[in-house]
Design a protein around this motif. Sequence first.
Motif, PDB file in Angstrom:
ATOM      1  N   GLN A  93      13.970 -27.634  11.156  1.00 39.47           N
ATOM      2  CA  GLN A  93      14.192 -26.702  10.443  1.00 39.47           C
ATOM      3  C   GLN A  93      14.324 -25.402  11.389  1.00 39.47           C
ATOM      4  O   GLN A  93      13.569 -25.350  12.547  1.00 39.47           O
ATOM      5  CB  GLN A  93      13.516 -26.341   9.223  1.00 39.47           C
ATOM      6  CG  GLN A  93      11.873 -26.190   9.524  1.00 39.47           C
ATOM      7  CD  GLN A  93      10.844 -26.382   8.313  1.00 39.47           C
ATOM      8  OE1 GLN A  93      10.578 -24.962   8.019  1.00 39.47           O
ATOM      9  NE2 GLN A  93      10.550 -27.348   7.991  1.00 39.47           N
ATOM     10  N   SER A  94      15.139 -24.343  11.073  1.00 42.23           N
ATOM     11  CA  SER A  94      14.646 -23.081  11.725  1.00 42.23           C
ATOM     12  C   SER A  94      14.024 -22.251  10.960  1.00 42.23           C
ATOM     13  O   SER A  94      14.070 -22.210   9.729  1.00 42.23           O
ATOM     14  CB  SER A  94      16.253 -22.277  11.543  1.00 42.23           C
ATOM     15  OG  SER A  94      17.462 -23.132  12.254  1.00 42.23           O
ATOM     16  N   THR A  95      13.093 -21.629  11.705  1.00 37.27           N
ATOM     17  CA  THR A  95      11.949 -20.685  10.966  1.00 37.27           C
ATOM     18  C   THR A  95      11.773 -19.408  11.703  1.00 37.27           C
ATOM     19  O   THR A  95      11.927 -19.461  12.800  1.00 37.27           O
ATOM     20  CB  THR A  95      10.766 -21.726  10.601  1.00 37.27           C
ATOM     21  OG1 THR A  95      10.009 -20.909   9.774  1.00 37.27           O
ATOM     22  CG2 THR A  95      10.275 -22.236  11.917  1.00 37.27           C
ATOM     23  N   MET A  96      11.270 -18.365  10.893  1.00 37.92           N
ATOM     24  CA  MET A  96      10.811 -17.240  11.530  1.00 37.92           C
ATOM     25  C   MET A  96       9.763 -16.681  10.426  1.00 37.92           C
ATOM     26  O   MET A  96       9.987 -16.706   9.541  1.00 37.92           O
ATOM     27  CB  MET A  96      11.981 -16.436  11.763  1.00 37.92           C
ATOM     28  CG  MET A  96      12.924 -15.654  10.604  1.00 37.92           C
ATOM     29  SD  MET A  96      14.115 -14.731  10.968  1.00 37.92           S
ATOM     30  CE  MET A  96      15.412 -15.293   9.708  1.00 37.92           C
ATOM     31  N   PHE A  97       8.903 -15.966  11.098  1.00 36.34           N
ATOM     32  CA  PHE A  97       8.127 -15.234  10.634  1.00 36.34           C
ATOM     33  C   PHE A  97       7.714 -13.759  10.847  1.00 36.34           C
ATOM     34  O   PHE A  97       7.824 -13.524  12.250  1.00 36.34           O
ATOM     35  CB  PHE A  97       6.431 -15.870  10.535  1.00 36.34           C
ATOM     36  CG  PHE A  97       6.319 -17.145   9.955  1.00 36.34           C
ATOM     37  CD1 PHE A  97       5.595 -17.181   8.590  1.00 36.34           C
ATOM     38  CD2 PHE A  97       6.651 -18.140  10.497  1.00 36.34           C
ATOM     39  CE1 PHE A  97       5.265 -18.320   7.996  1.00 36.34           C
ATOM     40  CE2 PHE A  97       6.535 -19.491   9.780  1.00 36.34           C
ATOM     41  CZ  PHE A  97       5.721 -19.689   8.607  1.00 36.34           C
ATOM     42  N   PHE A  98       7.549 -12.907   9.890  1.00 33.24           N
ATOM     43  CA  PHE A  98       7.316 -11.479  10.172  1.00 33.24           C
ATOM     44  C   PHE A  98       6.594 -10.772   9.204  1.00 33.24           C
ATOM     45  O   PHE A  98       6.360 -11.538   8.082  1.00 33.24           O
ATOM     46  CB  PHE A  98       8.537 -10.793  10.474  1.00 33.24           C
ATOM     47  CG  PHE A  98       9.885 -10.775   9.526  1.00 33.24           C
ATOM     48  CD1 PHE A  98       9.952 -10.130   8.436  1.00 33.24           C
ATOM     49  CD2 PHE A  98      10.819 -11.883   9.778  1.00 33.24           C
ATOM     50  CE1 PHE A  98      10.927  -9.978   7.483  1.00 33.24           C
ATOM     51  CE2 PHE A  98      11.675 -12.009   8.799  1.00 33.24           C
ATOM     52  CZ  PHE A  98      11.843 -11.100   7.766  1.00 33.24           C
ATOM     53  N   ARG A  99       6.046  -9.659   9.209  1.00 28.70           N
ATOM     54  CA  ARG A  99       5.348  -9.175   8.099  1.00 28.70           C
ATOM     55  C   ARG A  99       5.788  -7.692   7.615  1.00 28.70           C
ATOM     56  O   ARG A  99       6.849  -6.971   8.293  1.00 28.70           O
ATOM     57  CB  ARG A  99       3.918  -8.680   8.606  1.00 28.70           C
ATOM     58  CG  ARG A  99       3.296  -9.828   8.931  1.00 28.70           C
ATOM     59  CD  ARG A  99       1.827  -9.600   9.299  1.00 28.70           C
ATOM     60  NE  ARG A  99       0.843 -10.717   9.444  1.00 28.70           N
ATOM     61  CZ  ARG A  99       0.294 -11.381   8.551  1.00 28.70           C
ATOM     62  NH1 ARG A  99       0.107 -11.289   7.305  1.00 28.70           N
ATOM     63  NH2 ARG A  99      -0.402 -12.597   9.074  1.00 28.70           N
ATOM     64  N   ASP A 100       5.771  -7.428   6.501  1.00 26.61           N
ATOM     65  CA  ASP A 100       6.292  -6.193   5.951  1.00 26.61           C
ATOM     66  C   ASP A 100       5.163  -5.065   6.308  1.00 26.61           C
ATOM     67  O   ASP A 100       4.153  -5.435   6.801  1.00 26.61           O
ATOM     68  CB  ASP A 100       6.420  -6.380   4.449  1.00 26.61           C
ATOM     69  CG  ASP A 100       5.365  -6.439   3.568  1.00 26.61           C
ATOM     70  OD1 ASP A 100       4.269  -5.875   3.947  1.00 26.61           O
ATOM     71  OD2 ASP A 100       5.467  -6.500   2.237  1.00 26.61           O
ATOM     72  N   PRO A 101       5.514  -4.070   6.014  1.00 22.26           N
ATOM     73  CA  PRO A 101       4.811  -2.812   6.244  1.00 22.26           C
ATOM     74  C   PRO A 101       3.372  -2.720   5.846  1.00 22.26           C
ATOM     75  O   PRO A 101       2.412  -2.006   6.118  1.00 22.26           O
ATOM     76  CB  PRO A 101       5.572  -1.399   5.538  1.00 22.26           C
ATOM     77  CG  PRO A 101       6.715  -1.665   5.948  1.00 22.26           C
ATOM     78  CD  PRO A 101       6.863  -3.195   5.442  1.00 22.26           C
ATOM     79  N   SER A 102       3.077  -3.301   4.459  1.00 25.83           N
ATOM     80  CA  SER A 102       1.883  -3.833   4.109  1.00 25.83           C
ATOM     81  C   SER A 102       1.148  -4.871   4.673  1.00 25.83           C
ATOM     82  O   SER A 102      -0.210  -5.182   4.059  1.00 25.83           O
ATOM     83  CB  SER A 102       1.795  -4.005   2.620  1.00 25.83           C
ATOM     84  OG  SER A 102       2.344  -2.594   2.073  1.00 25.83           O
ATOM     85  N   GLY A 103       1.749  -5.743   5.484  1.00 28.38           N
ATOM     86  CA  GLY A 103       1.253  -6.696   6.168  1.00 28.38           C
ATOM     87  C   GLY A 103       1.375  -8.161   5.417  1.00 28.38           C
ATOM     88  O   GLY A 103       0.920  -9.207   5.904  1.00 28.38           O
ATOM     89  N   PRO A 124      -2.960   0.724  -3.345  1.00 24.03           N
ATOM     90  CA  PRO A 124      -3.263   1.683  -1.947  1.00 24.03           C
ATOM     91  C   PRO A 124      -4.419   0.953  -1.076  1.00 24.03           C
ATOM     92  O   PRO A 124      -4.634   0.985   0.192  1.00 24.03           O
ATOM     93  CB  PRO A 124      -3.784   2.884  -2.530  1.00 24.03           C
ATOM     94  CG  PRO A 124      -3.042   3.041  -3.847  1.00 24.03           C
ATOM     95  CD  PRO A 124      -3.077   1.652  -4.429  1.00 24.03           C
ATOM     96  N   ALA A 125      -5.179   0.238  -1.728  1.00 23.24           N
ATOM     97  CA  ALA A 125      -6.079  -0.680  -1.055  1.00 23.24           C
ATOM     98  C   ALA A 125      -5.750  -1.848  -0.307  1.00 23.24           C
ATOM     99  O   ALA A 125      -6.526  -2.633   0.064  1.00 23.24           O
ATOM    100  CB  ALA A 125      -7.498  -0.808  -2.033  1.00 23.24           C
ATOM    101  N   ALA A 126      -4.481  -2.470  -0.535  1.00 23.84           N
ATOM    102  CA  ALA A 126      -4.185  -3.757  -0.267  1.00 23.84           C
ATOM    103  C   ALA A 126      -4.269  -3.891   1.248  1.00 23.84           C
ATOM    104  O   ALA A 126      -3.830  -3.165   1.968  1.00 23.84           O
ATOM    105  CB  ALA A 126      -2.552  -3.735  -0.557  1.00 23.84           C
ATOM    106  N   THR A 127      -4.793  -5.179   1.616  1.00 21.18           N
ATOM    107  CA  THR A 127      -5.081  -5.464   2.860  1.00 21.18           C
ATOM    108  C   THR A 127      -4.623  -6.949   3.083  1.00 21.18           C
ATOM    109  O   THR A 127      -4.806  -7.774   2.321  1.00 21.18           O
ATOM    110  CB  THR A 127      -6.512  -5.342   3.315  1.00 21.18           C
ATOM    111  OG1 THR A 127      -7.540  -6.012   2.349  1.00 21.18           O
ATOM    112  CG2 THR A 127      -6.776  -3.907   3.650  1.00 21.18           C
ATOM    113  N   HIS A 140       0.772  -1.221  -0.047  1.00 18.63           N
ATOM    114  CA  HIS A 140      -0.026   0.077   0.054  1.00 18.63           C
ATOM    115  C   HIS A 140       0.836   1.325  -0.105  1.00 18.63           C
ATOM    116  O   HIS A 140       0.239   2.317  -0.029  1.00 18.63           O
ATOM    117  CB  HIS A 140      -0.939  -0.105   1.198  1.00 18.63           C
ATOM    118  CG  HIS A 140      -0.210   0.026   2.584  1.00 18.63           C
ATOM    119  ND1 HIS A 140      -0.199  -0.998   3.240  1.00 18.63           N
ATOM    120  CD2 HIS A 140       0.144   0.775   3.185  1.00 18.63           C
ATOM    121  CE1 HIS A 140       0.300  -0.887   4.433  1.00 18.63           C
ATOM    122  NE2 HIS A 140       0.685   0.536   4.272  1.00 18.63           N
ATOM    123  N   ASP A 141       2.367   0.938   0.331  1.00 23.39           N
ATOM    124  CA  ASP A 141       2.969   2.563   0.283  1.00 23.39           C
ATOM    125  C   ASP A 141       4.231   2.086  -0.365  1.00 23.39           C
ATOM    126  O   ASP A 141       5.094   1.218   0.369  1.00 23.39           O
ATOM    127  CB  ASP A 141       3.255   2.645   1.741  1.00 23.39           C
ATOM    128  CG  ASP A 141       3.920   3.925   2.069  1.00 23.39           C
ATOM    129  OD1 ASP A 141       5.026   4.025   1.250  1.00 23.39           O
ATOM    130  OD2 ASP A 141       3.530   4.723   2.798  1.00 23.39           O
TER     131      ASP A 141
END
Length: 139
Positions: free
Chosen positions: A112-122, A53-56, A13-14
Amino acid sequence: MSLRPFHLAFPVHDLAAARAFYGGTMGCAEGRSSETWIDFDLFGHQIVAHLDPAATPVAVANAVDGHDVPVPHFGVVLTPAQWDVLATRVAAAGVAFGIAPHTRFRGQVGEQSTMFFRDPSGNALEFKAFADDGMLFAR
């Protein structure tokens, strides 16, 4: 046959926030861009942030090894050393982990090693590493 890079286009969205996150926080080299999209080099793979811009984000999760794994998600299977560096880099940037870096399926096929996170748009991202790459598709 050698493994070829994948290409993934995804909504953000940005674009300025995407550039700061993928280029700055993640350390991805930027490729071509326009006013509506940016190419990034994600460990040798081409990802393209497209402006919507409307991405959710989608809020679906599946239970995997005691964690709620967000669906959809994308990422790269890294070497253990690359994974450690990325985990440290993301944590130092203050990015919140949806699923903190840990070992999944410990002592089992597919450990396995793993990790999760989100970018600024989710958009959800997962990065993983195997001590033995032969476990990637093991059953």
